[in-house]
Design a protein around this motif. Structure first.
Motif, PDB file in Angstrom:
ATOM      1  N   GLY A  29      33.966  35.854 -27.879  1.00  0.00           N
ATOM      2  CA  GLY A  29      34.928  34.687 -27.587  1.00  0.00           C
ATOM      3  C   GLY A  29      35.422  34.453 -26.063  1.00  0.00           C
ATOM      4  O   GLY A  29      35.220  35.393 -25.180  1.00  0.00           O
ATOM      5  N   GLY A  30      36.424  33.552 -25.915  1.00  0.00           N
ATOM      6  CA  GLY A  30      36.982  33.321 -24.526  1.00  0.00           C
ATOM      7  C   GLY A  30      37.466  32.013 -24.711  1.00  0.00           C
ATOM      8  O   GLY A  30      37.701  31.268 -25.296  1.00  0.00           O
ATOM      9  N   LEU A  31      38.092  31.763 -23.197  1.00  0.00           N
ATOM     10  CA  LEU A  31      38.591  30.267 -22.942  1.00  0.00           C
ATOM     11  C   LEU A  31      37.565  29.445 -22.223  1.00  0.00           C
ATOM     12  O   LEU A  31      36.890  29.973 -21.209  1.00  0.00           O
ATOM     13  CB  LEU A  31      39.668  30.622 -22.216  1.00  0.00           C
ATOM     14  N   VAL A  32      37.311  28.342 -22.794  1.00  0.00           N
ATOM     15  CA  VAL A  32      36.166  27.292 -22.103  1.00  0.00           C
ATOM     16  C   VAL A  32      36.694  25.957 -22.216  1.00  0.00           C
ATOM     17  O   VAL A  32      37.638  25.759 -23.091  1.00  0.00           O
ATOM     18  CB  VAL A  32      34.746  27.625 -22.913  1.00  0.00           C
ATOM     19  N   PRO A  33      36.345  25.251 -21.159  1.00  0.00           N
ATOM     20  CA  PRO A  33      36.847  23.812 -21.133  1.00  0.00           C
ATOM     21  C   PRO A  33      36.076  22.952 -22.252  1.00  0.00           C
ATOM     22  O   PRO A  33      35.002  23.572 -22.603  1.00  0.00           O
ATOM     23  CB  PRO A  33      36.386  23.353 -19.681  1.00  0.00           C
ATOM     24  N   PRO A  34      36.426  21.924 -22.471  1.00  0.00           N
ATOM     25  CA  PRO A  34      35.876  20.962 -23.557  1.00  0.00           C
ATOM     26  C   PRO A  34      34.597  20.562 -22.949  1.00  0.00           C
ATOM     27  O   PRO A  34      34.328  20.446 -21.562  1.00  0.00           O
ATOM     28  CB  PRO A  34      36.651  19.724 -23.461  1.00  0.00           C
ATOM     29  N   GLY A  35      33.497  20.786 -23.819  1.00  0.00           N
ATOM     30  CA  GLY A  35      32.132  20.331 -23.446  1.00  0.00           C
ATOM     31  C   GLY A  35      31.275  21.659 -22.978  1.00  0.00           C
ATOM     32  O   GLY A  35      30.306  21.738 -22.742  1.00  0.00           O
ATOM     33  N   GLY A  36      32.121  22.768 -22.968  1.00  0.00           N
ATOM     34  CA  GLY A  36      31.602  24.121 -22.501  1.00  0.00           C
ATOM     35  C   GLY A  36      30.831  24.678 -23.798  1.00  0.00           C
ATOM     36  O   GLY A  36      30.644  24.218 -24.869  1.00  0.00           O
ATOM     37  N   SER A  37      30.281  25.809 -23.562  1.00  0.00           N
ATOM     38  CA  SER A  37      29.510  26.610 -24.400  1.00  0.00           C
ATOM     39  C   SER A  37      29.972  28.255 -24.543  1.00  0.00           C
ATOM     40  O   SER A  37      30.520  28.775 -23.549  1.00  0.00           O
ATOM     41  CB  SER A  37      28.059  26.548 -24.215  1.00  0.00           C
ATOM     42  N   LEU A  38      29.760  28.825 -25.807  1.00  0.00           N
ATOM     43  CA  LEU A  38      29.814  29.990 -25.996  1.00  0.00           C
ATOM     44  C   LEU A  38      28.722  30.639 -26.876  1.00  0.00           C
ATOM     45  O   LEU A  38      28.395  30.006 -27.690  1.00  0.00           O
ATOM     46  CB  LEU A  38      31.278  30.498 -26.474  1.00  0.00           C
TER      47      LEU A  38
END
Length: 117
Positions: free
Chosen positions: A9-18
Motif C-alpha cells: 500500500g501507499g499514497l498515490v495520486p488519482p489515476g495512479g497504480s499500485l
C-alpha cells in the motif's frame, strides 16, 4: 490456522497504480478462493476481488476494468494490481482465503491505500 500478511500500500495520486501482495502461511491447503477486501471508516468491509481455485475471477462493480487479482499457488501468494485509482479507492486492503464456501475468520494487519492529490 492461517496467517495473512498484506503489503504494497501507499499514497498515490488519482489515476495512479499500485500492486498489493498477500503472503499466506500456516494452514495453506485446499483453498477454494483467495480474495481482497477493502474497508473504509464507517463502512462494512467489502469484497472487491476474488480468484477461484480454477482461475476464474470476480470483481465488485466499482473496480471492474481497473483492478486485476492473481495468485501464485506455488508461493501461496495473492496479488491485486490496481490501476486508474480513484479517491474512493482509499481504504485499508485485506486479503483472505476461503475453504468451501467459508472465508477465514483470521485477518492480517491490512495495508493502507490512500488516493489523493
Amino acid at each position: 490456522q492461517v496467517q495473512l500478511a498484506e503489503s504494497g500500500g501507499g499514497l498515490v495520486p488519482p489515476g495512479g497504480s499500485l500492486r498489493l501482495s498477500c503472503a499466506v502461511s500456516g494452514f495453506v491447503h485446499s483453498f477454494t478462493a483467495m480474495g481482497w477486501y477493502r474497508q473504509v471508516p464507517g463502512k462494512q468491509r467489502e469484497l472487491v476481488a476474488a480468484i477461484l481455485s480454477g482461475g476464474r475471477t470476480n470483481y465488485a462493480d466499482s473496480v471492474k476494468g481497473r483492478f486485476t487479482i492473481s495468485r501464485d499457488n506455488a508461493e501461496n501468494r495473492a496479488y491485486l494490481q490496481m490501476s486508474s485509482l480513484k479517491v474512493e479507492d482509499t481504504g485499508v486492503y485485506y486479503c483472505n482465503v476461503k475453504w468451501g464456501s467459508v472465508w477465514s475468520r483470521t485477518w492480517g494487519q491490512g495495508t493502507q491505500v490512500t488516493v489523493s492529490s
